[in-house]
Design a protein around this motif. Structure first.
Motif, short mmCIF file in Angstrom:
data_model
loop_
_atom_site.label_atom_id
_atom_site.label_comp_id
_atom_site.label_asym_id
_atom_site.label_seq_id
_atom_site.Cartn_x
_atom_site.Cartn_y
_atom_site.Cartn_z
N ALA A 1 0.53 -1.32 0.11
CA ALA A 1 -0.35 -0.36 0.47
C ALA A 1 0.89 1.30 -0.38
O ALA A 1 0.63 2.32 -0.53
N ALA A 2 1.11 1.46 0.36
CA ALA A 2 2.09 2.49 1.08
C ALA A 2 3.72 2.09 -0.27
O ALA A 2 4.38 1.30 -0.38
N ASN A 3 3.62 3.26 -1.47
CA ASN A 3 4.68 2.88 -2.31
C ASN A 3 5.49 3.16 -1.96
O ASN A 3 5.97 4.77 -1.98
N LEU A 4 7.44 2.25 -1.77
CA LEU A 4 7.73 2.96 -1.59
C LEU A 4 8.89 2.93 -2.65
O LEU A 4 9.23 1.40 -3.64
N SER A 5 10.22 3.80 -2.56
CA SER A 5 10.89 3.68 -4.28
C SER A 5 11.96 2.50 -3.51
O SER A 5 12.78 1.91 -2.30
N ASN B 1 19.30 2.43 7.44
CA ASN B 1 18.62 2.32 8.28
C ASN B 1 17.66 2.88 9.49
O ASN B 1 16.45 3.17 8.38
N SER B 2 17.29 2.68 10.51
CA SER B 2 15.99 2.81 11.39
C SER B 2 15.17 3.55 11.28
O SER B 2 13.97 3.94 11.41
N GLN B 3 15.84 5.07 11.49
CA GLN B 3 15.83 5.77 11.62
C GLN B 3 14.89 6.62 9.90
O GLN B 3 14.09 7.00 10.08
N ALA B 4 15.05 6.08 8.88
CA ALA B 4 14.89 5.26 7.57
C ALA B 4 12.96 6.08 7.62
O ALA B 4 12.45 5.63 8.26
N ALA B 5 12.32 7.39 6.70
CA ALA B 5 11.41 6.95 6.83
C ALA B 5 10.36 5.77 6.28
O ALA B 5 9.53 5.75 7.27
N GLY B 6 10.70 5.11 5.15
CA GLY B 6 10.46 3.23 5.34
C GLY B 6 10.93 2.60 6.32
O GLY B 6 9.81 2.01 6.30
N SER C 1 10.15 1.95 9.14
CA SER C 1 8.61 1.17 10.03
C SER C 1 8.19 0.32 9.34
O SER C 1 7.84 -1.18 9.86
N ILE C 2 7.84 0.75 8.39
CA ILE C 2 6.83 0.11 7.36
C ILE C 2 7.51 -1.60 6.80
O ILE C 2 7.41 -3.02 7.05
N ILE C 3 8.52 -1.01 7.05
CA ILE C 3 9.70 -2.38 5.81
C ILE C 3 10.05 -3.24 7.41
O ILE C 3 9.70 -4.58 6.55
N TRP C 4 10.77 -3.33 8.54
CA TRP C 4 11.01 -3.62 8.95
C TRP C 4 9.80 -4.46 10.45
O TRP C 4 9.95 -5.72 10.43
N ASN C 5 8.38 -3.47 10.00
CA ASN C 5 7.18 -4.53 11.61
C ASN C 5 6.03 -4.77 10.46
O ASN C 5 5.88 -5.84 10.79
N ILE C 6 6.03 -4.20 9.32
CA ILE C 6 5.04 -4.47 8.23
C ILE C 6 6.13 -6.03 6.93
O ILE C 6 5.28 -7.14 7.23
N ARG C 7 6.32 -5.53 6.51
CA ARG C 7 7.18 -5.83 4.80
C ARG C 7 8.04 -6.91 5.57
O ARG C 7 7.38 -8.30 5.06
N ILE C 8 8.81 -6.98 6.36
CA ILE C 8 9.86 -8.45 6.30
C ILE C 8 9.14 -9.28 7.59
O ILE C 8 9.40 -10.45 6.79
#
Lengths: 254, 352
Positions: free
Chosen positions: B41-45, B55-60, B62-69
């Motif tokens: 849903a969140a369109n990440l480049s 980089n855990s502070q980057a914008a994406g 939280s989505i990457i590490w908590n949802i997608r991975i």
């Protein structure tokens, strides 16, 4: 003479049905023993008792003076190569199918020795050119050679073959029996073979055990195979003629 | 070059080809993972993904590490488990239809979950917005599903142990067990409220998106020893492949191999189904496809069935997320939709 196998008062039953009763015999190194008898006389059951696929309750079986009941499955498999009446084919190559005979020696994976021995046996059995064929593409005769090769690569002291020639044509019957005879001579292995074809047995075996109703009816050399014995054990009237030095059993015409 | 070297080197290159097939599968899985991180849903480049990964502070991040991975890892690990379970069950039961589904494990889990939701009240649920029917007490549901999954198969294995029944009888017992659990679930649903029924039905739609990090870890920690056990016994499974009696003649304790194989594969299966719900077909088709490509040598069949299982489940989940976006379909629907035609194709093509 040291016995490689001795069977002592073995009894076996499925539930209440007594299949084997008081079986006694001894086999020496290099012996080629045929087990004869009608269907249901207990031949296959006896084979399975010898290598403990079936757990007999009474009696004792010794292999090179060790009690089989005290041997682990894997130890038995290192002493005895067993070829059942039927084996399933599959999507594996001849090389893999023979290599499987090294199973009793394999831990995590095969060693280079296992590969070498497999290669040697393939050569002895004239199967080299088939090495990378799939076994479900083989003819009956080729497949029979593969399963015998598998039993031989186990480096057994005793070879147990249950009707090795029953599905084969004449040429393959002779070839397979000759191979078994040669290999067991060369490697000093005792072969115990369940046979339906008495003439084929007479041609290649030197010892005979005739079963009737789960008991040893007669045992001994070629001389024990007489018309009277065949009449008693098989219920068939026969002539026995010697041709080119080999006795031939010929059923009487009515 | 002597004759001898020719046979052995021929055999070795034949084995090498199998490794290449495994390598192709690994590459395919890696590509799918990368693609799968991007879909959603969140369109990440690509830059945002790479940045978020490191980089855990980057914008994406939280989505990457908590949802997608976690979702991707759950798909991979569960897919591996399913591929292996099918592979082992089909081998030890000597039946091409054997899988956690035919042994009643999935139906047992569904019954357990229904019991927790309806009888134990784990699912007075709240239906939010589009798709989420949330089970209130997921831990109770997971636990009940696990118990349900293990009960049926344990009974079958116990009977098999005591009465030494044939593999065919075990399969039939599994089918009977499935029918009983299905009837039990229907019975519970008959007396349940609409929302409870909805929750139980929703639970059975297998979905890898349910997995959180702790679930992923548990499944992973179970997968490793199970895989090691199965690989150690690869030659025993190879022996079983050519017939029970031949295997016994080779010193294989077939009853023990069968019992342990069933026990371990049922256990891992019960855990994945309890966490993720019913995901059909992967366990059935992955080993069949690999058997047709790579043969029945379990040294190669077990690991490649695992990778293919992971690949099928991850591709299915990626499709499930993309096909009707922003709606995310439960992956269980896609595995059967994609799997069945693929399976047909393979049967037709290689029909034997």
């Amino acid at each position: 003479m040291k016995m490689v196998l001795s069977v002592d008062k073995v009894e076996f039953s499925y539930g209440k049905a007594n299949i084997l009763k008081d079986i006694n015999f001894k086999v020496k190194k290099g012996d080629f023993v045929s087990i004869l008898g009608v269907n249901g006389s207990g031949k296959s059951t006896l084979m399975k008792c010898i290598n403990r696929i079936l757990k007999f309750k009474e009696g004792m079986i010794f292999v090179e003076e060790r009690d089989v009941r005290e041997m682990k499955e894997i130890e038995i498999a290192r002493k005895m190569g067993y070829v059942p009446q039927r084996s399933e084919t599959g999507f594996i190559t001849v090389f893999d199918a023979v290599l499987l005979g090294r199973k009793p020696y394999i831990k995590w994976d095969v060693s280079s020795k296992d590969i070498e021995l497999t290669e040697e046996i393939l050569k002895v059995m004239n199967l080299e050119e088939y090495a990378l064929r799939y076994i479900n593409e083989l003819s009956g005769g080729e497949m029979q050679k593969v399963v015998i090769a598998r039993a031989l690569v186990q480096q057994p002291r005793i070879l147990l073959l249950d009707e090795p020639t029953s599905d084969l044509d004449l040429k393959n019957q002779l070839e397979v029996m000759k191979l078994i005879k040669e290999v067991s001579c060369a490697q000093n292995i005792a072969s115990i073979v369940v046979m339906h074809d008495i003439n084929l047995a007479l041609r290649y075996s030197d010892k005979f055990i005739v079963l009737k109703d789960g008991q040893v009816f007669t045992s001994g050399g070629r001389e024990v195979i007489t018309p009277e014995l065949i009449k008693e054990a098989y219920g068939v009237d026969v002539h026995i003629k010697t041709f080119e030095g080999v006795p031939l059993v010929i059923p009487k015409s009515q | 070059m002597s004759f001898k070297d020719e046979t052995v080197s021929g055999y070795k290159s034949y084995l090498r080809n199998k490794l290449y097939i495994g390598a192709v599968l690994v590459v395919a899985l890696t590509v799918t993972i990368i693609f799968s991180i991007k879909v959603g849903a969140a369109n990440l480049s690509v830059y945002e993904i790479l940045n978020g990964l490191v980089n855990s502070q980057a914008a994406g991040a939280s989505i990457i590490w908590n949802i997608r991975i976690p979702r991707i890892l759950a798909a991979i690990i569960a897919g591996c488990c399913m591929g292996i379970e099918g592979c082992i069950m089909q081998n030890v039961l000597r039946n091409p239809l054997a899988s956690p589904y035919t042994m009643g494990i999935s139906q047992g889990a569904a019954f357990g979950a229904a019991f927790a939701i309806i009888v134990l009240g784990a699912g007075a649920l709240n239906s939010t917005q589009a798709d989420a029917v949330i089970v209130n007490n997921p831990y109770l549901t997971v636990f009940a599903a696990f118990l349900g999954a293990m009960i049926g198969v344990s009974i079958i294995l116990l009977i098999a142990r005591v009465r030494s029944v044939t593999p065919e009888a075990m399969i039939l017992a599994g089918v009977a067990m499935s029918a009983m659990f299905t009837a039990g679930t229907m019975f519970l649903q008959y007396f349940a409220s609409d929302t409870q029924v909805a929750a139980t039905v929703f639970w059975t739609f297998g979905d890898v998106g349910r997995a959180v990090w702790s679930d992923v870890w548990i499944m992973f920690i179970l997968l490793i020893p199970a895989l090691a056990y199965f690989m150690y016994h690869a030659w025993d499974y190879n022996s079983l492949e050519i017939g029970e009696e031949t295997a016994k003649g080779l010193g294989v304790n077939t009853d023990r191999i069968r019992l342990h194989g069933m026990l371990i594969s049922s256990f891992t299966s019960a855990v994945t189904v309890a966490f993720l719900g019913v995901i059909g077909f992967v366990g059935l088709i992955a080993p069949h496809i690999m058997r047709r490509i790579i043969g029945t040598d379990h040294r190669f069949l077990i690991p490649t069935s695992a990778i293919l299982g992971a690949l099928i489940l991850l591709v299915s989940d990626t499709v499930a997320r993309a096909i009707l976006a922003p709606i995310v379909l439960p992956v269980g629907i896609i595995t059967s939709f994609l799997g069945a035609p693929l399976f047909f194709y393979i049967i037709m093509k290689m029909g034997r």
